[in-house]
Write a protein that holds these residues in place. Structure first.
Motif, PDB file in Angstrom:
ATOM      1  N   LEU A 219       0.717  -1.113  -0.061  1.00 27.08           N
ATOM      2  CA  LEU A 219      -0.013   0.032  -0.013  1.00 27.08           C
ATOM      3  C   LEU A 219       0.897   1.280  -0.119  1.00 27.08           C
ATOM      4  O   LEU A 219       0.346   2.278  -0.490  1.00 27.08           O
ATOM      5  CB  LEU A 219      -1.003  -0.043   1.127  1.00 27.08           C
ATOM      6  CG  LEU A 219      -1.855  -1.145   1.278  1.00 27.08           C
ATOM      7  CD1 LEU A 219      -2.592  -1.194   2.329  1.00 27.08           C
ATOM      8  CD2 LEU A 219      -3.045  -0.707   0.138  1.00 27.08           C
ATOM      9  N   ALA A 220       1.966   0.985   0.598  1.00 27.98           N
ATOM     10  CA  ALA A 220       2.932   2.294   0.516  1.00 27.98           C
ATOM     11  C   ALA A 220       3.636   2.576  -0.542  1.00 27.98           C
ATOM     12  O   ALA A 220       3.490   3.720  -1.185  1.00 27.98           O
ATOM     13  CB  ALA A 220       4.083   2.013   1.727  1.00 27.98           C
ATOM     14  N   ARG A 221       3.774   1.763  -1.460  1.00 31.14           N
ATOM     15  CA  ARG A 221       4.363   2.015  -2.684  1.00 31.14           C
ATOM     16  C   ARG A 221       3.298   2.278  -3.523  1.00 31.14           C
ATOM     17  O   ARG A 221       3.456   3.213  -4.449  1.00 31.14           O
ATOM     18  CB  ARG A 221       4.811   0.562  -3.218  1.00 31.14           C
ATOM     19  CG  ARG A 221       6.365   0.246  -2.715  1.00 31.14           C
ATOM     20  CD  ARG A 221       6.882  -1.036  -3.266  1.00 31.14           C
ATOM     21  NE  ARG A 221       6.369  -2.258  -3.051  1.00 31.14           N
ATOM     22  CZ  ARG A 221       5.602  -2.927  -3.818  1.00 31.14           C
ATOM     23  NH1 ARG A 221       5.647  -2.354  -5.107  1.00 31.14           N
ATOM     24  NH2 ARG A 221       5.028  -4.084  -3.541  1.00 31.14           N
ATOM     25  N   LYS A 222       2.123   1.822  -3.617  1.00 35.82           N
ATOM     26  CA  LYS A 222       0.869   2.392  -4.391  1.00 35.82           C
ATOM     27  C   LYS A 222       0.489   3.852  -4.035  1.00 35.82           C
ATOM     28  O   LYS A 222       0.337   4.470  -4.963  1.00 35.82           O
ATOM     29  CB  LYS A 222      -0.109   1.313  -4.440  1.00 35.82           C
ATOM     30  CG  LYS A 222       0.168   0.092  -5.063  1.00 35.82           C
ATOM     31  CD  LYS A 222      -1.092  -0.596  -5.052  1.00 35.82           C
ATOM     32  CE  LYS A 222      -0.868  -1.834  -5.809  1.00 35.82           C
ATOM     33  NZ  LYS A 222      -2.239  -2.678  -6.258  1.00 35.82           N
ATOM     34  N   LYS A 232      -9.145  -1.047  -8.147  1.00 33.88           N
ATOM     35  CA  LYS A 232      -8.626  -2.140  -8.658  1.00 33.88           C
ATOM     36  C   LYS A 232      -7.076  -2.185  -7.818  1.00 33.88           C
ATOM     37  O   LYS A 232      -6.930  -3.369  -7.466  1.00 33.88           O
ATOM     38  CB  LYS A 232      -8.741  -2.276 -10.081  1.00 33.88           C
ATOM     39  CG  LYS A 232      -8.031  -1.212 -10.727  1.00 33.88           C
ATOM     40  CD  LYS A 232      -8.016  -1.475 -12.353  1.00 33.88           C
ATOM     41  CE  LYS A 232      -7.214  -0.375 -12.993  1.00 33.88           C
ATOM     42  NZ  LYS A 232      -7.389  -0.492 -14.349  1.00 33.88           N
ATOM     43  N   HIS A 233      -6.699  -1.037  -7.818  1.00 33.25           N
ATOM     44  CA  HIS A 233      -5.130  -0.947  -7.376  1.00 33.25           C
ATOM     45  C   HIS A 233      -5.257  -1.203  -5.682  1.00 33.25           C
ATOM     46  O   HIS A 233      -4.249  -1.771  -5.130  1.00 33.25           O
ATOM     47  CB  HIS A 233      -4.661   0.175  -7.641  1.00 33.25           C
ATOM     48  CG  HIS A 233      -3.903   0.221  -9.014  1.00 33.25           C
ATOM     49  ND1 HIS A 233      -2.842  -0.489  -9.463  1.00 33.25           N
ATOM     50  CD2 HIS A 233      -4.543   0.754 -10.248  1.00 33.25           C
ATOM     51  CE1 HIS A 233      -2.675  -0.351 -10.787  1.00 33.25           C
ATOM     52  NE2 HIS A 233      -3.600   0.409 -11.188  1.00 33.25           N
ATOM     53  N   MET A 234      -6.400  -0.899  -5.140  1.00 32.11           N
ATOM     54  CA  MET A 234      -6.332  -1.034  -3.661  1.00 32.11           C
ATOM     55  C   MET A 234      -6.839  -2.227  -3.412  1.00 32.11           C
ATOM     56  O   MET A 234      -6.401  -3.047  -2.408  1.00 32.11           O
ATOM     57  CB  MET A 234      -7.543  -0.078  -2.951  1.00 32.11           C
ATOM     58  CG  MET A 234      -7.727   0.047  -1.700  1.00 32.11           C
ATOM     59  SD  MET A 234      -8.994   1.268  -1.008  1.00 32.11           S
ATOM     60  CE  MET A 234      -8.075   2.693  -1.412  1.00 32.11           C
ATOM     61  N   VAL A 239      -6.276  -8.212  -1.550  1.00 30.44           N
ATOM     62  CA  VAL A 239      -7.290  -8.985  -1.307  1.00 30.44           C
ATOM     63  C   VAL A 239      -7.375 -10.390  -1.422  1.00 30.44           C
ATOM     64  O   VAL A 239      -7.386 -11.444  -0.740  1.00 30.44           O
ATOM     65  CB  VAL A 239      -8.675  -8.422  -1.487  1.00 30.44           C
ATOM     66  CG1 VAL A 239      -9.909  -9.368  -1.121  1.00 30.44           C
ATOM     67  CG2 VAL A 239      -8.871  -7.096  -0.912  1.00 30.44           C
ATOM     68  N   PRO A 240      -6.706 -10.554  -2.813  1.00 25.22           N
ATOM     69  CA  PRO A 240      -6.304 -12.144  -3.150  1.00 25.22           C
ATOM     70  C   PRO A 240      -5.544 -12.806  -2.382  1.00 25.22           C
ATOM     71  O   PRO A 240      -5.462 -14.011  -2.017  1.00 25.22           O
ATOM     72  CB  PRO A 240      -6.195 -12.025  -4.732  1.00 25.22           C
ATOM     73  CG  PRO A 240      -6.681 -10.719  -4.978  1.00 25.22           C
ATOM     74  CD  PRO A 240      -6.615  -9.708  -3.940  1.00 25.22           C
ATOM     75  N   ALA A 274     -10.204   3.284   1.861  1.00 27.62           N
ATOM     76  CA  ALA A 274     -11.091   2.635   0.965  1.00 27.62           C
ATOM     77  C   ALA A 274     -12.369   3.287   1.197  1.00 27.62           C
ATOM     78  O   ALA A 274     -12.952   3.584   2.120  1.00 27.62           O
ATOM     79  CB  ALA A 274     -11.217   1.419   1.402  1.00 27.62           C
ATOM     80  N   PRO A 275     -13.142   3.502   0.041  1.00 22.20           N
ATOM     81  CA  PRO A 275     -14.480   4.021  -0.155  1.00 22.20           C
ATOM     82  C   PRO A 275     -15.525   3.227   0.834  1.00 22.20           C
ATOM     83  O   PRO A 275     -15.214   1.837   0.868  1.00 22.20           O
ATOM     84  CB  PRO A 275     -14.921   4.083  -1.470  1.00 22.20           C
ATOM     85  CG  PRO A 275     -13.530   3.998  -2.317  1.00 22.20           C
ATOM     86  CD  PRO A 275     -12.557   3.172  -1.501  1.00 22.20           C
TER      87      PRO A 275
END
Length: 486
Positions: A219-222, A232-234, A239-240, A274-275
């Protein structure tokens, strides 16, 4: 002489006498202004004795204070002053550092004491020495203290570099658990690897730490690339990968650990912003899967039916839950005394692991259980503070994930003992018996200590506490003084 003439003569004599007395008095009294008031008071002022020295000010009336007396502080000033001092102490740079270090060590030490007290009878039932479980837990605590110290000294960049190797190693061990002949079953759950002798390893406990480090780095790199605004990037691949770990855990039937892992996943998504619709969607999917897993298992359904039970029920299905309540109820305010528990004599199953909080309430009373809760609350607050004050996204996600892990697991364990939640079979962090749970948890605490030390204000405060730095600082101040000053 007529009467009117005699009266006039007496009046003239009185006037002359008054004038003579007035001339005999000091001039200062004649020139001083007379106090305002009725005529009798002015006459008394003329007849008063002249002052021979400086006059003292009159005493204040009605509780009033003189000009030189400091004013009395208003009501409640002491409470406000105490509150301001506590707030300033609470806002110091090293508050989170000391809270994490102190609360975690106190929980661990108190846990060792309670493990020794709660496990003696269980060890004797297994034809072992009374200190059998305590010695194993003490060894794990010593190793965990070394891991905690190592993690607190390792730079943040190295923690990020360890994320991927730790995740791949944990997945490999979790796959080995399902291999016949390597994995072993404990209490119906196939989640253990036999290491030889009395030692076993539960890889799913390390899966919590692996998910936190890997997810925080991802998450930090994104976030640095500004990709978290796209759903989709979140979600992918966070999650998978989390669902893959959940699947490996559920193959062994350990739903308690799966719940903790799900809480960590939701904590990371929440910290990533996240929304609401996305968060609710993931929560709905996880809830549906959990409902199916509970509904298809009679054992899990029976645990769900023991919430708030006051009787063992048919077939003693709620025996453990009810006797946990009995242990807490018999403790009173200050308990029956350390080592004097009755429920650990075969009445309460798992007294040194899942239900050690009940033994704590029976032996140390309400005061002991509230102390444990206060220590966990302090640890949770310190973790939130570290996550909220940092500017490094990796530190924020990792500290928030560790805080979510420890807090959620403590709530689930204590809630099950209190009869408010179903028995999930998860230990109380840093407190219950179990080396596989203690080692990654202490490493995670060391991780938060490292994050608290990385804060610029905390780093400066720690540097000022070194004797050499302080002496150099004082020496510079002395050299800057003027030449004529001593």
């Amino acid at each position: 002489m007529p009467a009117d003439e005699s009266s006039a003569a007496r009046g003239t004599g009185r006037s002359r006498a008054t004038a003579a007395i007035s001339r005999a008095l000091a001039p200062s009294l004649l020139t001083a202004p007379l106090p305002a008031g009725p005529a009798p008071l002015r006459g008394l002022a003329l007849r008063s004795r002249p002052a021979t020295g400086p006059r003292r000010p009159a005493a204040p009336r009605g509780g009033a204070r003189g000009a030189g007396t400091p004013p009395r502080p208003p009501r409640g000033a002491g409470i406000r002053r105490t509150y301001e001092r506590a707030r300033r102490a609470w806002d110091r740079p090293l508050t989170a550092y000391y809270l994490i270090l102190g609360s975690s060590l106190l929980i661990t030490v108190l846990g060792l004491v309670m493990v020794y007290s709660a496990s003696m009878i269980k060890a004797l039932e297994l034809a072992r020495p009374g200190t059998y479980f305590f010695r194993k837990q003490f060894l794990a605590a010593v190793i965990g203290a070394g891991l905690m110290f190592l993690a607190s000294r390792v730079p943040v960049k190295l923690h990020r570099a360890l994320a991927y190797p730790l995740l791949m190693g944990t997945v490999f061990l979790m796959v080995l658990v399902q291999v016949p002949g390597i994995g072993m079953s404990v209490n119906g759950n196939q989640n253990w690897i036999y290491l030889g002798g009395p030692f076993q390893l539960q890889p799913s406990e390390f899966g919590k730490l692996a998910l936190i480090l890997w997810g925080a780095d991802l998450l930090a790199r994104k976030q640095d690339k500004r990709l978290l605004a796209q759903w989709k990037h979140m979600l992918v691949p966070l999650v998978p990968v989390a669902f893959m770990l959940l699947g490996l855990i559920m193959l062994g039937g350990d739903m308690g650990t799966a719940i903790i892992l799900t809480a960590i996943l939701f904590g990371l998504l929440w910290l990533a912003g996240a929304p609401t619709r996305l968060f609710v969607g993931v929560l709905a999917v996880a809830g549906l899967i959990g409902f199916v897993l509970i509904r298809t298992s009679p054992n899990r359904m029976s645990r769900l039916g023991c919430i708030g039970a006051s009787e063992p029920g048919p077939g003693d299905s709620c025996w453990q839950a009810v006797h946990g309540i009995y242990a807490l109820a018999s403790g009173g305010w200050f308990g029956s005394g350390l080592g004097a528990s009755v429920e650990k004599w075969g009445q309460l199953p798992e007294p040194h692991t899942d239900f050690i909080f009940a033994i704590t309430g029976e032996e140390l009373g309400l005061a002991g259980t509230l102390s444990v809760l206060a220590l966990f609350a302090a640890l949770g607050y310190a973790g939130i503070r570290v996550a909220g004050r940092t500017e490094d996204p990796f530190v924020r996600y990792a500290a928030g994930g560790v805080t979510t892990w420890i807090t959620a697991q403590a709530v689930i364990n204590i809630g099950a003992v209190l009869g408010l939640l179903p028995i999930a079979g998860v230990p109380l962090p840093l407190f219950s018996y179990g080396g596989s749970a203690l080692l990654p948890t202490m490493f995670a605490v060391g991780l938060m200590i490292a994050f608290a030390r990385e804060d610029p204000a905390a780093r400066a405060a720690l540097a000022m506490r070194r004797p050499g730095v302080r002496w150099k600082t004082m020496r510079r101040r002395v050299m800057k003084r003027p030449s004529g000053e001593r």
